[in-house]
Design an enzyme around this catalytic site. Structure first.
Site, short mmCIF file in Angstrom:
data_model
loop_
_atom_site.label_atom_id
_atom_site.label_comp_id
_atom_site.label_asym_id
_atom_site.label_seq_id
_atom_site.Cartn_x
_atom_site.Cartn_y
_atom_site.Cartn_z
NE ARG A 66 -0.26 -0.16 4.99
CZ ARG A 66 0.59 -1.08 5.43
NH1 ARG A 66 0.81 -2.17 4.71
NH2 ARG A 66 1.23 -0.93 6.57
CG PHE A 127 -4.98 9.38 18.64
CD1 PHE A 127 -5.66 10.50 18.22
CD2 PHE A 127 -5.42 8.14 18.20
CE1 PHE A 127 -6.74 10.42 17.37
CE2 PHE A 127 -6.51 8.03 17.35
CZ PHE A 127 -7.18 9.17 16.94
CB CYS A 166 -8.03 21.95 18.03
SG CYS A 166 -8.13 21.59 19.80
CB CYS A 169 -12.44 20.62 20.46
SG CYS A 169 -11.90 22.28 20.86
CB CYS A 181 -1.89 -1.32 9.50
SG CYS A 181 -2.63 0.22 8.92
CB CYS A 243 -7.99 25.50 19.92
SG CYS A 243 -9.64 24.78 20.21
#
Length: 339
Positions: A66, A127, A166, A169, A181, A243
């Site tokens: 991929r 993350f 953001c 949030c 994956c 933010c």
């Protein structure tokens, strides 16, 4: 006469003026996997002035299904992804300046890269890094395009500081685990679809066409024939620490970053997640069971062994990775299996 971009200039959304703007812009791509390589190739072909790619990993055989910039030779020689990407991209368009950085995309690295960047593309696999990108974006007022995919599922969202909510949030906290994956697999069309969403948004930003920026978070499942879009505008929080009206950029602070350390006297690295919280060992075992590795459990921890590496996961979120002393490689293994 050089008509390289003639078809792009004929498109009313870009034109000659937009093409000129694109040729003067700098895009930072964090990650050189499926999303990173796809976005990089599309933007280099489009004539972006400069593309910077940062990635800590090297090319493996499982990437070739991929990750479109890489070859069998890259995998056989274990070439760093950023280096292999640059070599291929400069052959595609020698007029584009391509900067390749082989390293971890941490706070220090991204703080040093932001200065002349016009747009950031999220092509990472975790993350932790996304929340750092989010705070860098807000602190320095740089728009970024979030993207992720696994299995046949994909998601994308465009974040403009001062305009849109953001990522903080939307998520508020960093998840401790999830499908990757390596645990759920992935089909290349899912990655290609996310790349299309991301690249289109980036090009709108580069030509300054904010009117046509997609205002919604879009997600899809190509195998299940599902497509969803939601308007997250109401989720913007006045007191958001990233933010809001008094931002503190929490994910740029040391105490909120994932910690990794080589254990003294042992061939092991300990990784401690930024966010405290109990890890669901049963759910984690179910996810890891799909990878073919060996799993052992007791009431206090989970042991997982695969490809000569052993991960020991504790309920408090800590992970010991045995059989390794390199922190960057340990982080790659951690995010590969735990998201």
């Amino acid at each position: 006469m050089n008509d390289r971009y003639s078809r792009q200039e004929l498109f009313s959304g870009i034109g000659k003026k937009g093409q000129q703007a694109i040729s003067q812009k700098h895009v930072l791509i964090v990650g050189a996997g499926a999303l990173g390589s796809g976005n990089a190739e599309a933007l280099v072909r489009a004539g972006v002035g400069k593309v910077t790619i940062i990635d800590r990993d090297y090319v493996e055989w499982s990437n070739l299904q991929r990750q479109q910039l890489f070859t069998e030779q890259d995998a056989a020689e274990k070439i760093p992804k950023a280096v292999a990407a640059k070599e291929r991209l400069t052959k595609i368009n020698s007029s584009v300046l391509v900067e390749a950085i082989t390293g971890d995309a941490g706070v220090q690295e991204l703080e040093g890269l932001h200065k002349d960047v016009d747009v950031i593309i999220d092509a990472t696999d975790n993350f932790d890094t996304r929340m750092i990108i989010n705070d860098i974006s807000q602190k320095y007022r740089i728009p970024w395009v979030y993207g992720a995919c696994v299995g046949s599922y994909g998601i994308s969202y465009t974040i403009i500081p001062g305009v849109t909510p953001c990522l903080h949030c939307l998520l508020e906290t960093v998840p401790l685990g999830g499908a990757t994956c390596d645990t759920a697999g992935i089909i290349s069309p899912a990655a290609g679809m996310v790349v299309s969403f991301q690249t289109a948004e980036v090009m709108k930003l580069l030509v300054g066409d904010l009117e046509h920026i997609r205002k919604k978070l879009v997600s899809f499942d190509l195998w299940e024939n599902q497509h969803t879009s939601i308007s997250p505008g109401t989720l913007k929080k006045e007191d958001c620490p990233s933010c809001g009206s008094r931002p503190s950029y929490p994910f740029l602070r040391y105490e909120n970053q994932t910690k990794a350390a080589v254990l003294c006297g042992r061939d092991s690295v300990q990784i401690r997640p930024a966010m405290k919280g109990d890890r669901d060992l049963e759910r984690t075992a179910q996810i890891l069971s799909k990878t073919g590795g060996r799993i052992e459990r007791n009431p206090f921890l989970l042991s997982y062994e695969n490809s000569g590496k052993r991960l020991v996961l504790f309920k408090d979120g800590r992970v010991l990775i045995h059989g390794i002393k390199d922190i960057a490689e340990a982080k790659t293994i951690y995010h590969r299996y735990l998201g």
